[in-house]
Design a protein around this motif. Structure first.
Motif, PDB file in Angstrom:
ATOM      1  N   THR A 121      37.254  44.515  57.860  1.00 28.71           N
ATOM      2  CA  THR A 121      38.684  44.427  57.554  1.00 28.71           C
ATOM      3  C   THR A 121      39.033  43.129  56.820  1.00 28.71           C
ATOM      4  O   THR A 121      40.085  43.042  56.203  1.00 28.71           O
ATOM      5  CB  THR A 121      39.530  44.520  58.840  1.00 28.71           C
ATOM      6  N   GLN A 122      38.154  42.142  56.899  1.00 27.61           N
ATOM      7  CA  GLN A 122      38.386  40.851  56.235  1.00 27.61           C
ATOM      8  C   GLN A 122      37.554  40.707  54.967  1.00 27.61           C
ATOM      9  O   GLN A 122      37.408  39.612  54.424  1.00 27.61           O
ATOM     10  CB  GLN A 122      38.045  39.725  57.203  1.00 27.61           C
ATOM     11  N   LYS A 123      37.024  41.810  54.495  1.00 29.92           N
ATOM     12  CA  LYS A 123      36.077  41.804  53.382  1.00 29.92           C
ATOM     13  C   LYS A 123      36.613  41.073  52.143  1.00 29.92           C
ATOM     14  O   LYS A 123      35.904  40.252  51.551  1.00 29.92           O
ATOM     15  CB  LYS A 123      35.694  43.245  53.034  1.00 29.92           C
ATOM     16  N   GLN A 124      37.834  41.354  51.736  1.00 26.93           N
ATOM     17  CA  GLN A 124      38.375  40.731  50.521  1.00 26.93           C
ATOM     18  C   GLN A 124      38.497  39.216  50.668  1.00 26.93           C
ATOM     19  O   GLN A 124      38.195  38.470  49.733  1.00 26.93           O
ATOM     20  CB  GLN A 124      39.723  41.362  50.142  1.00 26.93           C
ATOM     21  N   THR A 125      38.905  38.760  51.825  1.00 27.60           N
ATOM     22  CA  THR A 125      38.999  37.321  52.080  1.00 27.60           C
ATOM     23  C   THR A 125      37.616  36.685  52.047  1.00 27.60           C
ATOM     24  O   THR A 125      37.419  35.605  51.472  1.00 27.60           O
ATOM     25  CB  THR A 125      39.665  37.057  53.448  1.00 27.60           C
ATOM     26  N   LEU A 126      36.643  37.344  52.650  1.00 33.70           N
ATOM     27  CA  LEU A 126      35.273  36.823  52.671  1.00 33.70           C
ATOM     28  C   LEU A 126      34.665  36.796  51.273  1.00 33.70           C
ATOM     29  O   LEU A 126      33.939  35.850  50.930  1.00 33.70           O
ATOM     30  CB  LEU A 126      34.406  37.648  53.623  1.00 33.70           C
ATOM     31  N   ARG A 134      36.353  36.420  48.493  1.00 35.86           N
ATOM     32  CA  ARG A 134      37.023  35.299  47.821  1.00 35.86           C
ATOM     33  C   ARG A 134      36.384  33.966  48.232  1.00 35.86           C
ATOM     34  O   ARG A 134      36.103  33.116  47.387  1.00 35.86           O
ATOM     35  CB  ARG A 134      38.526  35.321  48.138  1.00 35.86           C
ATOM     36  N   LYS A 135      36.123  33.794  49.528  1.00 39.95           N
ATOM     37  CA  LYS A 135      35.488  32.556  50.009  1.00 39.95           C
ATOM     38  C   LYS A 135      34.083  32.406  49.439  1.00 39.95           C
ATOM     39  O   LYS A 135      33.675  31.306  49.049  1.00 39.95           O
ATOM     40  CB  LYS A 135      35.426  32.545  51.538  1.00 39.95           C
TER      41      LYS A 135
END
Length: 190
Positions: free
Chosen positions: A134-139, A141-142
């Motif tokens: 669920t946090q794939k896009q944030t990860l 980006r990081k």
């Protein structure tokens, strides 16, 4: 052996705490991982030191660990297999550093290929980390922000410490291979 040691140590450290089973299990998993990482890193550093190049060894390990932590990649099924994979990768990298001809063009080209691979494969979640989906896009980006920082660092190293920049290239290349292999394995297991 590591599991038994970390279990005994964790039990001793938490004996006065009131933890739920879930908290205890999560903490034990973390303790096991921390002890394994410390021991395997020590083994890798000692192994690399046997080749007489401690600074390059440390750079390779640090760059590889950073990229593995931020973007994931191949994960062995056991701690022993993980250590063996890392030892083979480190040995290969050190042999390449010591015995292959390096030009600035070759150094930049190899690093560019590794960076491009990691840009297009920014994240590989291990099956035990699927809860992060669920946090794939944030990860992602990081991971890419980290990659941009590494590109800048690499350019500074090439300009100021060319010999050490070659170790950086090996670390990034190993990380790129790990990322691509991890992606292929994940695609086969779907």
């Amino acid at each position: 052996m590591i599991s038994e040691f970390s279990g005994a140590l964790y039990a001793k450290l938490t004996r006065s705490m009131q933890l739920t089973e879930k908290q205890y299990t999560a903490g034990l998993y973390g303790m096991n991982g921390a002890i394994y990482t410390a021991l395997s890193t020590a083994v890798l550093v000692l192994f690399g030191s046997m080749f007489g190049d401690l600074s390059s060894t440390c750079i390779i390990i640090a760059v590889y660990y950073l990229n593995q932590t931020v973007g994931g990649g191949f994960h062995a099924t056991t701690h022993t297999k993980c250590l063996m994979t890392m030892l083979v990768g480190l040995a290969t990298g050190i042999v390449i550093l010591k015995y292959c001809y390096w030009s600035v063009v070759k150094t930049v080209a190899l690093t560019s290929v590794a960076f491009v691979l990691m840009w297009f494969v920014p994240l590989v979640l291990h099956k035990n980390k699927r809860f992060l989906e669920t946090q794939k896009q944030t990860l992602i980006r990081k991971s890419r922000m980290c990659l941009i920082s590494e590109i800048i660092l690499f350019l500074i190293m090439v300009a100021n410490h060319y010999e050490l920049s070659k170790a950086f290239v090996v670390g990034v290349s190993l990380a790129a291979v790990s990322r691509v292999v991890g992606k292929i394995i994940n695609m086969r297991n779907i």
